[in-house]
Design an enzyme around this catalytic site. Structure first.
Site, short mmCIF file in Angstrom:
data_model
loop_
_atom_site.label_atom_id
_atom_site.label_comp_id
_atom_site.label_asym_id
_atom_site.label_seq_id
_atom_site.Cartn_x
_atom_site.Cartn_y
_atom_site.Cartn_z
N CYS A 156 32.55 -0.46 36.41
CA CYS A 156 31.14 -0.50 37.42
C CYS A 156 30.71 -1.72 36.76
O CYS A 156 29.29 -1.62 37.60
CB CYS A 156 30.17 0.95 36.21
SG CYS A 156 31.13 2.30 36.86
N1 CO8 Z 1 28.69 23.29 35.80
C1 CO8 Z 1 28.71 23.88 34.41
N2 CO8 Z 1 28.53 23.77 33.59
C2 CO8 Z 1 28.76 22.27 32.84
C3 CO8 Z 1 29.94 21.99 33.60
C4 CO8 Z 1 29.32 21.78 35.59
N3 CO8 Z 1 30.31 21.32 36.40
N4 CO8 Z 1 30.26 20.53 33.52
C5 CO8 Z 1 30.42 21.14 32.15
N5 CO8 Z 1 29.45 21.68 31.96
C6 CO8 Z 1 28.74 22.19 30.28
C7 CO8 Z 1 30.14 22.09 29.30
O1 CO8 Z 1 30.96 22.42 29.47
C8 CO8 Z 1 29.06 21.72 27.73
O2 CO8 Z 1 28.92 23.11 27.61
P1 CO8 Z 1 29.53 23.30 26.03
O3 CO8 Z 1 27.55 23.02 25.29
O4 CO8 Z 1 29.07 24.66 25.66
O5 CO8 Z 1 29.65 22.74 25.04
C9 CO8 Z 1 26.97 22.31 28.70
O6 CO8 Z 1 27.68 22.08 30.09
C10 CO8 Z 1 26.89 20.66 28.93
O7 CO8 Z 1 27.96 19.77 28.97
P2 CO8 Z 1 28.07 18.42 28.38
O8 CO8 Z 1 27.79 17.97 26.64
O9 CO8 Z 1 29.11 17.14 29.23
O10 CO8 Z 1 26.56 17.44 30.02
P3 CO8 Z 1 26.07 15.98 29.52
O11 CO8 Z 1 24.17 16.84 29.21
O12 CO8 Z 1 26.36 15.28 28.74
O13 CO8 Z 1 26.20 15.61 31.05
C11 CO8 Z 1 27.31 14.48 32.41
C12 CO8 Z 1 27.49 15.38 31.23
C13 CO8 Z 1 26.71 14.19 33.27
C14 CO8 Z 1 28.83 13.63 32.53
C15 CO8 Z 1 26.38 13.22 31.08
O14 CO8 Z 1 27.02 13.14 29.23
C16 CO8 Z 1 26.61 11.78 31.39
O15 CO8 Z 1 26.04 11.27 32.83
N6 CO8 Z 1 27.16 10.41 30.64
C17 CO8 Z 1 26.87 8.92 31.00
C18 CO8 Z 1 28.98 9.13 31.80
C19 CO8 Z 1 28.54 7.77 32.02
O16 CO8 Z 1 27.44 7.41 32.50
N7 CO8 Z 1 29.55 7.50 32.59
C20 CO8 Z 1 30.34 6.09 33.38
C21 CO8 Z 1 31.09 6.26 33.71
S1 CO8 Z 1 31.43 5.84 35.37
C22 CO8 Z 1 32.10 4.29 34.93
O17 CO8 Z 1 31.86 3.37 34.00
C23 CO8 Z 1 32.89 3.49 35.77
C24 CO8 Z 1 34.59 3.95 35.93
C25 CO8 Z 1 35.33 3.48 36.68
C26 CO8 Z 1 34.82 4.37 37.99
C27 CO8 Z 1 36.22 5.50 37.90
C28 CO8 Z 1 35.68 5.89 38.97
C29 CO8 Z 1 36.50 7.49 39.49
#
Ligand code: CO8
Length: 372
Positions: A156
């Protein structure tokens, strides 16, 4: 040493949009098919059912409302769950080069520059379409640019790291101008079958023209400084690579696509990004209060809100830190550049802004800009 500026940016937006409702519908149909096919194993406790996704979760957890993709029918086909991209013969321009050329032409046109005035192309993106020849050289050739071309990948942070590379080349006199392109084709390496991340990414391409300040008109953005940092982490990873064939890996193995520990990334990267920006500004005798706008990496709305609060000591307004991820989703290195591209026209002379990216690596890159 030459003074350096960003004289223009360009944007290629893919033709197809996938709304959260369409995405969730396809995912839930896929989950139903999987769970029906594996009903006996699920009932016997040998396998867990695929849980359903929801629009409400996606919007609340990320702020993403839709994403652009180069091909949507394959992504929305519950029996496929990946884009249908046709391979092109070597005699045709590659897809990644194709969209980079379109964004690059947009940037050159906005700057009123001819390709002959540019001495290099950097193709900076989270994934390259092939190993070699470098994508940048194909793009350079298609645009009619002389000098050099090379590819670089810092996930990124590819675009901000490329800004430093381009700025150094221009500053030192090695190049008069360098065109950076960020063709982020994220859809082929996103795990559309994984509800934890199926909503995160979108496709796009940005371009950035970096050149000598003396060669650009008034109103461009002088690069006052750039600052890069990396710190190794496995929290965002993709193991696909040229050795997987020799390792006899199944191409469908989960770790051969994007995977992450989203919560860990959130917790670890926000403070790193905020302190990086603070120390970069301090090195230029500036404070966050002196900054008119932060063009932040577009991964997650809450992440940007937290970084904004850490920097400003109050909630950042959309004017302080514009949001484009609602429309584009996370477009890897292109996100902060789209934010800049869309939101800089209202800057007055001498106002300062900061482009900052953060992501896999971990990698953080910033560029402090002042309007001339
Ligand atoms: N629908 C319903 N429920 C869901 C879903 C969904 N789609 N997904 C997860 N849940 C559930 C989970 O299972 C969990 O349930 P439980 O509490 O029972 O375990 C609950 O919802 C909460 O899940 P999370 O704790 O995972 O949710 P978060 O509030 O943490 O949100 C995010 C998830 C949005 C992923 C968040 O953590 C986030 O944005 N974090 C930062 C991510 C980030 O910035 N990453 C960078 C990646 S990009 C990068 O660096 C470049 C990579 C190279 C590019 C690649 C291209 C493909």
């Amino acid at each position: 040493m030459h003074r350096v500026c960003i004289s223009s940016t360009g944007l290629f937006t893919p033709p197809h949009v996938i709304s959260n409702a369409e995405l969730v519908d396809a995912f839930n149909r896929f989950a139903e098919l999987e769970n029906t096919a594996n009903a006996a194993d699920i009932a016997a406790g040998k396998r867990t059912a695929v849980p359903s996704s929801s629009v409400e979760f996606i919007e609340k957890a990320s702020g993403i409302q839709q994403r652009y993709v180069l091909e949507k029918s394959g992504v929305l086909d519950p029996t496929r769950m990946r884009p249908r991209l046709a391979s092109r013969p070597d005699s045709e321009i590659s897809l990644m080069a194709d969209i980079a050329v379109q964004a690059g032409r947009d940037a050159l046109k906005r700057a009123g520059k001819k390709p002959a005035a540019v001495d290099g192309v950097i193709c900076a993106a989270a994934n390259m379409q092939r190993a070699y020849p470098a994508m940048a050289i194909e793009i350079q050739h298609a645009l009619g640019i002389g000098g050099f071309g090379f590819d670089m990948n810092v996930a990124c942070s590819s675009a901000t790291f490329a800004i430093e590379m381009a700025a150094n080349a221009v500053k030192s006199g090695a190049a008069r101008a360098v065109l950076i392109v960020n063709p982020e084709i994220t859809s082929p390496h996103l795990a559309w079958k994984d509800r934890d991340c199926h909503f995160i990414f979108g496709d796009v391409c940005t371009a950035i023209l970096v050149e000598r300040l003396v060669d650009a008109p008034v109103g461009v953005f002088e690069v006052l400084g750039t600052k890069l940092v990396t710190s190794f982490s496995n929290a965002i990873r993709n193991n696909a690579g040229f050795m997987t064939r020799s390792e006899d890996r199944d191409p469908d193995d989960r770790d051969l696509l994007f995977y992450q520990e989203g919560r860990k990334v959130f917790k670890e990267v926000c403070p790193m990004a905020a302190s990086h920006i603070g120390s970069h500004l301090a090195s230029l005798d500036l404070t966050p209060g002196d900054v008119r706008r932060f063009w932040l990496h577009q991964a997650n709305l809450a992440m940007n809100q937290l970084i904004g609060r850490k920097l400003l000591g109050r909630d950042a307004t959309p004017d302080d830190a514009p949001v484009i991820l609602n429309e584009f989703a996370n477009t890897a290195s292109a996100g902060s550049i789209i934010a800049f591209h869309r939101h800089h026209d209202d800057f007055r002379k001498d106002e300062v802004g900061v482009i900052c990216s953060f992501g896999a690596g971990y990698s953080i890159g910033s560029a402090v800009l002042r309007r001339t």
